[in-house]
Design an enzyme around this catalytic site. Structure first.
Site, mmCIF file in Angstrom:
data_model
loop_
_atom_site.group_PDB
_atom_site.id
_atom_site.type_symbol
_atom_site.label_atom_id
_atom_site.label_comp_id
_atom_site.label_asym_id
_atom_site.label_seq_id
_atom_site.Cartn_x
_atom_site.Cartn_y
_atom_site.Cartn_z
ATOM 1 N N ASP A 206 46.095 51.535 15.330
ATOM 2 C CA ASP A 206 47.000 52.092 16.334
ATOM 3 C C ASP A 206 48.045 52.923 15.598
ATOM 4 O OD1 ASP A 206 48.990 52.647 18.222
ATOM 5 O OD2 ASP A 206 48.692 50.764 19.280
ATOM 6 N N ALA A 265 39.484 49.925 28.982
ATOM 7 C CA ALA A 265 40.688 50.770 29.003
ATOM 8 C C ALA A 265 40.498 51.988 29.898
ATOM 9 C CB ALA A 265 41.055 51.179 27.576
ATOM 10 N N ARG A 266 39.861 53.037 29.381
ATOM 11 C CA ARG A 266 39.620 54.259 30.136
ATOM 12 C C ARG A 266 38.176 54.704 29.909
ATOM 13 N NH1 ARG A 266 43.789 52.780 31.726
ATOM 14 N NH2 ARG A 266 45.808 53.883 31.909
ATOM 15 N N ASP A 290 34.000 47.900 31.378
ATOM 16 C CA ASP A 290 34.617 47.645 32.678
ATOM 17 C C ASP A 290 35.028 48.960 33.323
ATOM 18 O OD1 ASP A 290 35.711 45.838 34.727
ATOM 19 O OD2 ASP A 290 37.649 46.624 34.080
ATOM 20 N N GLU A 295 33.307 56.599 38.769
ATOM 21 C CA GLU A 295 33.431 55.356 39.524
ATOM 22 C C GLU A 295 33.602 55.673 41.008
ATOM 23 O OE1 GLU A 295 36.707 53.204 37.824
ATOM 24 O OE2 GLU A 295 35.736 52.983 35.874
ATOM 25 N N HIS A 314 35.420 47.790 37.051
ATOM 26 C CA HIS A 314 36.846 48.070 36.850
ATOM 27 C C HIS A 314 37.715 46.946 37.436
ATOM 28 C CE1 HIS A 314 39.733 51.699 36.148
ATOM 29 N NE2 HIS A 314 40.356 50.550 35.896
ATOM 30 N N ILE A 315 37.440 45.725 37.016
ATOM 31 C CA ILE A 315 38.158 44.563 37.547
ATOM 32 C C ILE A 315 38.908 43.782 36.469
ATOM 33 C CG2 ILE A 315 36.650 44.272 39.547
ATOM 34 C CD1 ILE A 315 35.146 42.109 37.982
#
Length: 349
Positions: A206, A265-266, A290, A295, A314-315
């Protein structure tokens, strides 16, 4: 900034976010709340409805509503917007808020616990073949014993031969596996903490992390080194479109052939064609997503034909404690604001 001593009975608030209504009313009985829109019936207000509802309000507590310059001009008394999500740029015109002297707060980290729990679940799913074998049983692929067990093994009804599930789907223990976290914000830190309970080694990449805040049990490394060393790579970046396809063919080829990839995340962080190739060619062992680029997914999406891929809709951030945490953060922001103090998660004002 609101002045100390301002009487709350003069305030009107429009609440369209999903929130624990009773808690908010008990905390501030003097505020005149109106609950409507998504948080009330899971239906978004139209732009016209939103403008009409916010005409005389001092505070808006929103989640998905688009609050642009036209809304702010209509809501001439508006002084505070609390958005119950981390990234607010897609729904709130921050430049307009600044021009109109409107304070904006977000709820960064409200779903971090939910996302970290879900990520640990995906790790266990991948490494122990949970959803894969469940699907094979439901599709009746694993429902017939190939040979009769010797008397002493009658409790092993699925077989003990080389092709039996007990052998074919032998999983990997998490102890001493290396988990590589790409992004070390609220969710990433909780994933690291929970993964540590399983005895995993944690490495992090990061570029924005404050190394003085990183636990001694966590090693900060460069991105390429993380890809090469990690047994599991899990993505927890907040970033923008500049990180599109940060995981492409080159990145997947750097990973171990027995490594797993997780993205909660994305969707746009991943070149999905490259991921499909990596899975089908055996460049990596498995993956869990996810989030995806489109979507909801179409039934002909190529991802559905990829090997060893778990996909959820996406949960990851959706759990009861997300709602609990979001409500608490709204109450805390209101408390600071009404005292004339700058709320903790204030991003404008």
């Amino acid at each position: 900034m609101m002045m100390k001593g301002y009487m709350m009975k003069h305030l009107k608030a429009l609440v369209t976010a999903e929130i624990f209504i009773g808690d908010l009313q008990r905390a501030y009985p003097e505020i005149d709340f109106e609950f409507c829109g998504y948080g009330h019936n899971f239906k978004m207000l139209t732009p016209e409805e939103l403008k009409r509802k916010c005409r005389n309000v001092d505070i808006i507590i929103s989640e998905f509503d688009t609050i642009d310059e036209s809304v702010m001009r209509t809501a001439q008394k508006l002084k505070l917007i609390i958005c119950c999500r981390a990234g607010v740029k897609t729904v709130i015109d921050l430049d307009a808020a600044k021009r109109n002297g409107i304070m904006v707060c977000n709820n960064v980290g409200r779903n971090a616990n939910a996302v970290s729990d879900f990520t640990i679940g995906l790790i266990l799913d991948l490494t122990r073949n949970i959803s894969m074998t469940n699907r094979m049983i439901q599709e009746e692929i694993l429902t017939t014993t190939k040979q009769t067990m010797p008397r002493e093994y009658q409790d092993s009804l699925w077989g003990l031969e080389k092709e039996s599930p007990y052998i074919a789907f032998r999983g990997r223990g998490l102890r001493n596996m290396t988990l590589g976290l790409v992004g070390f914000g609220c969710a990433g830190r909780l994933v690291a903490e929970k993964a540590g309970w399983f005895g995993m080694k944690i490495i992090v990449s990061d570029p924005y992390v404050d190394r003085t805040t990183v636990p001694k049990t966590v090693e900060v490394v460069e991105f390429e080194e993380l890809l090469q060393r990690a047994d599991i790579v899990s993505v927890h970046c907040a970033g923008g479109k500049d990180l599109k396809n940060m995981f492409s063919k080159e990145q997947f080829r750097l990973m171990k052939k027995d490594a797993y990839f997780i993205n909660a995340a994305r969707g746009y962080f991943v070149d999905e064609s490259a991921l499909i190739d990596a899975l089908n060619n055996g460049d990596i062992c498995g993956a869990a997503l996810d989030v995806v680029n489109e979507e909801p997914m179409r039934p002909d999406n190529p991802l559905l034909e990829a090997k060893n891929l778990v996909i959820t809709p996406h949960i990851a951030g959706s759990s009861s404690d997300t709602l609990r945490c979001g409500t608490d953060m709204v109450i805390e922001a209101l408390e600071s604001y009404l005292k004339g103090e700058r709320p903790k998660h204030c991003i404008i004002g």
